[in-house]
Design a protein around this motif. Structure first.
Motif, PDB file in Angstrom:
ATOM      1  N   PHE A 102       0.814  -1.209   0.000  1.00 43.56           N
ATOM      2  CA  PHE A 102       0.000   0.000   0.000  1.00 43.56           C
ATOM      3  C   PHE A 102       0.850   1.262   0.000  1.00 43.56           C
ATOM      4  O   PHE A 102       1.951   1.285   0.546  1.00 43.56           O
ATOM      5  CB  PHE A 102      -0.894   0.035   1.253  1.00 43.56           C
ATOM      6  CG  PHE A 102      -1.960  -1.013   1.241  1.00 43.56           C
ATOM      7  CD1 PHE A 102      -3.156  -0.786   0.585  1.00 43.56           C
ATOM      8  CD2 PHE A 102      -1.768  -2.220   1.873  1.00 43.56           C
ATOM      9  CE1 PHE A 102      -4.146  -1.755   0.561  1.00 43.56           C
ATOM     10  CE2 PHE A 102      -2.747  -3.199   1.858  1.00 43.56           C
ATOM     11  CZ  PHE A 102      -3.940  -2.962   1.198  1.00 43.56           C
ATOM     12  N   HIS A 103       0.292   2.309  -0.601  1.00 43.07           N
ATOM     13  CA  HIS A 103       0.825   3.661  -0.485  1.00 43.07           C
ATOM     14  C   HIS A 103      -0.124   4.410   0.444  1.00 43.07           C
ATOM     15  O   HIS A 103      -1.337   4.243   0.354  1.00 43.07           O
ATOM     16  CB  HIS A 103       0.829   4.393  -1.831  1.00 43.07           C
ATOM     17  CG  HIS A 103       1.724   3.777  -2.843  1.00 43.07           C
ATOM     18  ND1 HIS A 103       3.094   3.925  -2.802  1.00 43.07           N
ATOM     19  CD2 HIS A 103       1.460   3.009  -3.929  1.00 43.07           C
ATOM     20  CE1 HIS A 103       3.623   3.281  -3.828  1.00 43.07           C
ATOM     21  NE2 HIS A 103       2.654   2.710  -4.516  1.00 43.07           N
ATOM     22  N   SER A 104       0.432   5.237   1.295  1.00 42.70           N
ATOM     23  CA  SER A 104      -0.370   6.108   2.135  1.00 42.70           C
ATOM     24  C   SER A 104      -0.290   7.522   1.570  1.00 42.70           C
ATOM     25  O   SER A 104       0.684   7.872   0.901  1.00 42.70           O
ATOM     26  CB  SER A 104       0.175   6.098   3.569  1.00 42.70           C
ATOM     27  OG  SER A 104      -0.407   7.133   4.330  1.00 42.70           O
ATOM     28  N   TYR A 105      -1.292   8.313   1.860  1.00 45.09           N
ATOM     29  CA  TYR A 105      -1.234   9.721   1.472  1.00 45.09           C
ATOM     30  C   TYR A 105       0.015  10.378   2.062  1.00 45.09           C
ATOM     31  O   TYR A 105       0.557  11.330   1.502  1.00 45.09           O
ATOM     32  CB  TYR A 105      -2.505  10.453   1.897  1.00 45.09           C
ATOM     33  CG  TYR A 105      -2.597  10.694   3.386  1.00 45.09           C
ATOM     34  CD1 TYR A 105      -2.186  11.902   3.928  1.00 45.09           C
ATOM     35  CD2 TYR A 105      -3.063   9.703   4.250  1.00 45.09           C
ATOM     36  CE1 TYR A 105      -2.255  12.119   5.299  1.00 45.09           C
ATOM     37  CE2 TYR A 105      -3.129   9.920   5.603  1.00 45.09           C
ATOM     38  CZ  TYR A 105      -2.725  11.118   6.129  1.00 45.09           C
ATOM     39  OH  TYR A 105      -2.772  11.329   7.479  1.00 45.09           O
ATOM     40  N   LEU A 106       0.494   9.847   3.178  1.00 41.73           N
ATOM     41  CA  LEU A 106       1.692  10.398   3.826  1.00 41.73           C
ATOM     42  C   LEU A 106       2.945  10.220   2.965  1.00 41.73           C
ATOM     43  O   LEU A 106       3.865  11.037   3.028  1.00 41.73           O
ATOM     44  CB  LEU A 106       1.916   9.749   5.191  1.00 41.73           C
ATOM     45  CG  LEU A 106       0.839  10.026   6.237  1.00 41.73           C
ATOM     46  CD1 LEU A 106       0.978   9.087   7.421  1.00 41.73           C
ATOM     47  CD2 LEU A 106       0.887  11.471   6.677  1.00 41.73           C
ATOM     48  N   CYS A 107       2.980   9.153   2.161  1.00 40.38           N
ATOM     49  CA  CYS A 107       4.129   8.910   1.271  1.00 40.38           C
ATOM     50  C   CYS A 107       4.320  10.059   0.286  1.00 40.38           C
ATOM     51  O   CYS A 107       5.416  10.245  -0.235  1.00 40.38           O
ATOM     52  CB  CYS A 107       3.938   7.627   0.464  1.00 40.38           C
ATOM     53  SG  CYS A 107       3.746   6.131   1.419  1.00 40.38           S
ATOM     54  N   ASN A 108       3.264  10.771   0.011  1.00 40.32           N
ATOM     55  CA  ASN A 108       3.293  11.846  -0.974  1.00 40.32           C
ATOM     56  C   ASN A 108       3.230  13.234  -0.338  1.00 40.32           C
ATOM     57  O   ASN A 108       3.060  14.224  -1.040  1.00 40.32           O
ATOM     58  CB  ASN A 108       2.116  11.673  -1.944  1.00 40.32           C
ATOM     59  CG  ASN A 108       2.272  10.436  -2.782  1.00 40.32           C
ATOM     60  OD1 ASN A 108       2.880  10.476  -3.826  1.00 40.32           O
ATOM     61  ND2 ASN A 108       1.739   9.321  -2.314  1.00 40.32           N
ATOM     62  N   GLY A 109       3.333  13.302   0.983  1.00 37.74           N
ATOM     63  CA  GLY A 109       3.290  14.592   1.669  1.00 37.74           C
ATOM     64  C   GLY A 109       1.940  15.270   1.586  1.00 37.74           C
ATOM     65  O   GLY A 109       1.860  16.497   1.702  1.00 37.74           O
ATOM     66  N   LEU A 110       0.879  14.519   1.399  1.00 37.31           N
ATOM     67  CA  LEU A 110      -0.437  15.118   1.209  1.00 37.31           C
ATOM     68  C   LEU A 110      -1.085  15.590   2.500  1.00 37.31           C
ATOM     69  O   LEU A 110      -2.120  16.254   2.460  1.00 37.31           O
ATOM     70  CB  LEU A 110      -1.353  14.142   0.471  1.00 37.31           C
ATOM     71  CG  LEU A 110      -0.928  13.870  -0.974  1.00 37.31           C
ATOM     72  CD1 LEU A 110      -1.777  12.754  -1.567  1.00 37.31           C
ATOM     73  CD2 LEU A 110      -1.025  15.125  -1.808  1.00 37.31           C
TER      74      LEU A 110
ATOM     75  N   ASN B 271      -7.280  11.112  -5.881  1.00 36.73           N
ATOM     76  CA  ASN B 271      -7.543  10.623  -7.238  1.00 36.73           C
ATOM     77  C   ASN B 271      -7.596  11.758  -8.246  1.00 36.73           C
ATOM     78  O   ASN B 271      -7.171  11.606  -9.388  1.00 36.73           O
ATOM     79  CB  ASN B 271      -8.832   9.793  -7.274  1.00 36.73           C
ATOM     80  CG  ASN B 271      -8.655   8.458  -6.607  1.00 36.73           C
ATOM     81  OD1 ASN B 271      -7.646   7.781  -6.773  1.00 36.73           O
ATOM     82  ND2 ASN B 271      -9.646   8.056  -5.823  1.00 36.73           N
ATOM     83  N   GLU B 272      -8.097  12.919  -7.822  1.00 37.11           N
ATOM     84  CA  GLU B 272      -8.164  14.075  -8.720  1.00 37.11           C
ATOM     85  C   GLU B 272      -6.780  14.640  -9.033  1.00 37.11           C
ATOM     86  O   GLU B 272      -6.587  15.273 -10.069  1.00 37.11           O
ATOM     87  CB  GLU B 272      -9.049  15.163  -8.108  1.00 37.11           C
ATOM     88  CG  GLU B 272     -10.519  14.794  -8.091  1.00 37.11           C
ATOM     89  CD  GLU B 272     -11.359  15.734  -7.238  1.00 37.11           C
ATOM     90  OE1 GLU B 272     -10.834  16.766  -6.749  1.00 37.11           O
ATOM     91  OE2 GLU B 272     -12.552  15.420  -7.048  1.00 37.11           O
ATOM     92  N   LEU B 273      -5.802  14.397  -8.166  1.00 35.51           N
ATOM     93  CA  LEU B 273      -4.447  14.898  -8.397  1.00 35.51           C
ATOM     94  C   LEU B 273      -3.742  14.168  -9.528  1.00 35.51           C
ATOM     95  O   LEU B 273      -2.742  14.661 -10.063  1.00 35.51           O
ATOM     96  CB  LEU B 273      -3.612  14.789  -7.115  1.00 35.51           C
ATOM     97  CG  LEU B 273      -3.972  15.748  -6.001  1.00 35.51           C
ATOM     98  CD1 LEU B 273      -3.161  15.432  -4.751  1.00 35.51           C
ATOM     99  CD2 LEU B 273      -3.743  17.192  -6.435  1.00 35.51           C
ATOM    100  N   GLY B 274      -4.230  13.001  -9.889  1.00 35.64           N
ATOM    101  CA  GLY B 274      -3.653  12.251 -11.003  1.00 35.64           C
ATOM    102  C   GLY B 274      -2.198  11.910 -10.772  1.00 35.64           C
ATOM    103  O   GLY B 274      -1.825  11.351  -9.744  1.00 35.64           O
ATOM    104  N   GLU B 275      -1.335  12.254 -11.708  1.00 33.84           N
ATOM    105  CA  GLU B 275       0.067  11.869 -11.660  1.00 33.84           C
ATOM    106  C   GLU B 275       0.885  12.654 -10.634  1.00 33.84           C
ATOM    107  O   GLU B 275       2.069  12.391 -10.475  1.00 33.84           O
ATOM    108  CB  GLU B 275       0.684  11.984 -13.045  1.00 33.84           C
ATOM    109  CG  GLU B 275       0.105  10.959 -14.005  1.00 33.84           C
ATOM    110  CD  GLU B 275       0.779  10.977 -15.357  1.00 33.84           C
ATOM    111  OE1 GLU B 275       1.895  11.521 -15.472  1.00 33.84           O
ATOM    112  OE2 GLU B 275       0.188  10.440 -16.293  1.00 33.84           O
ATOM    113  N   ALA B 276       0.272  13.583  -9.941  1.00 27.97           N
ATOM    114  CA  ALA B 276       0.989  14.307  -8.881  1.00 27.97           C
ATOM    115  C   ALA B 276       1.192  13.417  -7.650  1.00 27.97           C
ATOM    116  O   ALA B 276       1.933  13.774  -6.749  1.00 27.97           O
ATOM    117  CB  ALA B 276       0.234  15.576  -8.495  1.00 27.97           C
ATOM    118  N   THR B 277       0.515  12.267  -7.625  1.00 26.23           N
ATOM    119  CA  THR B 277       0.686  11.285  -6.554  1.00 26.23           C
ATOM    120  C   THR B 277       1.085   9.960  -7.188  1.00 26.23           C
ATOM    121  O   THR B 277       1.274   9.871  -8.394  1.00 26.23           O
ATOM    122  CB  THR B 277      -0.620  11.079  -5.756  1.00 26.23           C
ATOM    123  OG1 THR B 277      -1.590  10.491  -6.625  1.00 26.23           O
ATOM    124  CG2 THR B 277      -1.150  12.364  -5.179  1.00 26.23           C
TER     125      THR B 277
END
Length: 142
Positions: free
Chosen positions: A89-97, A129-135
């Motif tokens: 899994f990826h967490s939103y935290l992995c992407n600094g969100l 999901n709306e961020l697309g390739e930014a995550t």
């Protein structure tokens, strides 16, 4: 135990803890679940983007067979936003969100570092999901 690192029931997880992790007195078993309304989306995403392994990952098996985690004696401690990718899994935290969530939604976390409500996690997964390739290029779900 299902590959990778998935127990299909609480008894198997507890047996593993008792046998191999009994030297860690503060260890806890945590279960995750996927709301029924997202199971079709999850399975369609797996079918479209999985590495087409001959043997599905444990999470895929549990969701496709509609196996629910054993919830006897369990308590909900909060909600998370995760994206599944090749058995992990990826967490939103992995992407600094967490900064984006705080800025856009004034997010706060509970004492376990999780979101308070399902509605929050649902809204934040839509945002990811709306961020697309930014995550990470995964389907984000609560």
């Amino acid at each position: 135990m299902l590959f990778p690192q998935v127990f299909s029931n609480l008894n198997a997880a507890q047996t593993f803890v008792d046998r191999f992790l009994n030297h860690l007195p503060d260890i806890r078993i945590i279960s995750i679940g996927l709301p029924e309304q997202y199971k079709v989306d999850f399975l369609e995403d797996i079918a479209a983007f999985s590495s087409q392994n001959p043997e599905p990952y444990g999470i895929e098996k549990m969701v496709s067979q509609h196996l629910s985690p054993d919830m006897d004696g369990a308590k909900k401690i909060g909600y998370e936003v995760l994206g599944f990718d090749s058995g992990s899994f990826h967490s939103y935290l992995c992407n600094g969100l967490e900064r984006d969530f705080y800025h856009h939604f004034n997010t706060s976390l509970n004492s376990h570092g999780l979101f308070h409500t399902f509605e929050e996690a649902d809204r934040y997964s839509d945002y990811c999901n709306e961020l697309g390739e930014a995550t990470e290029a995964v389907l984000w779900l609560p």
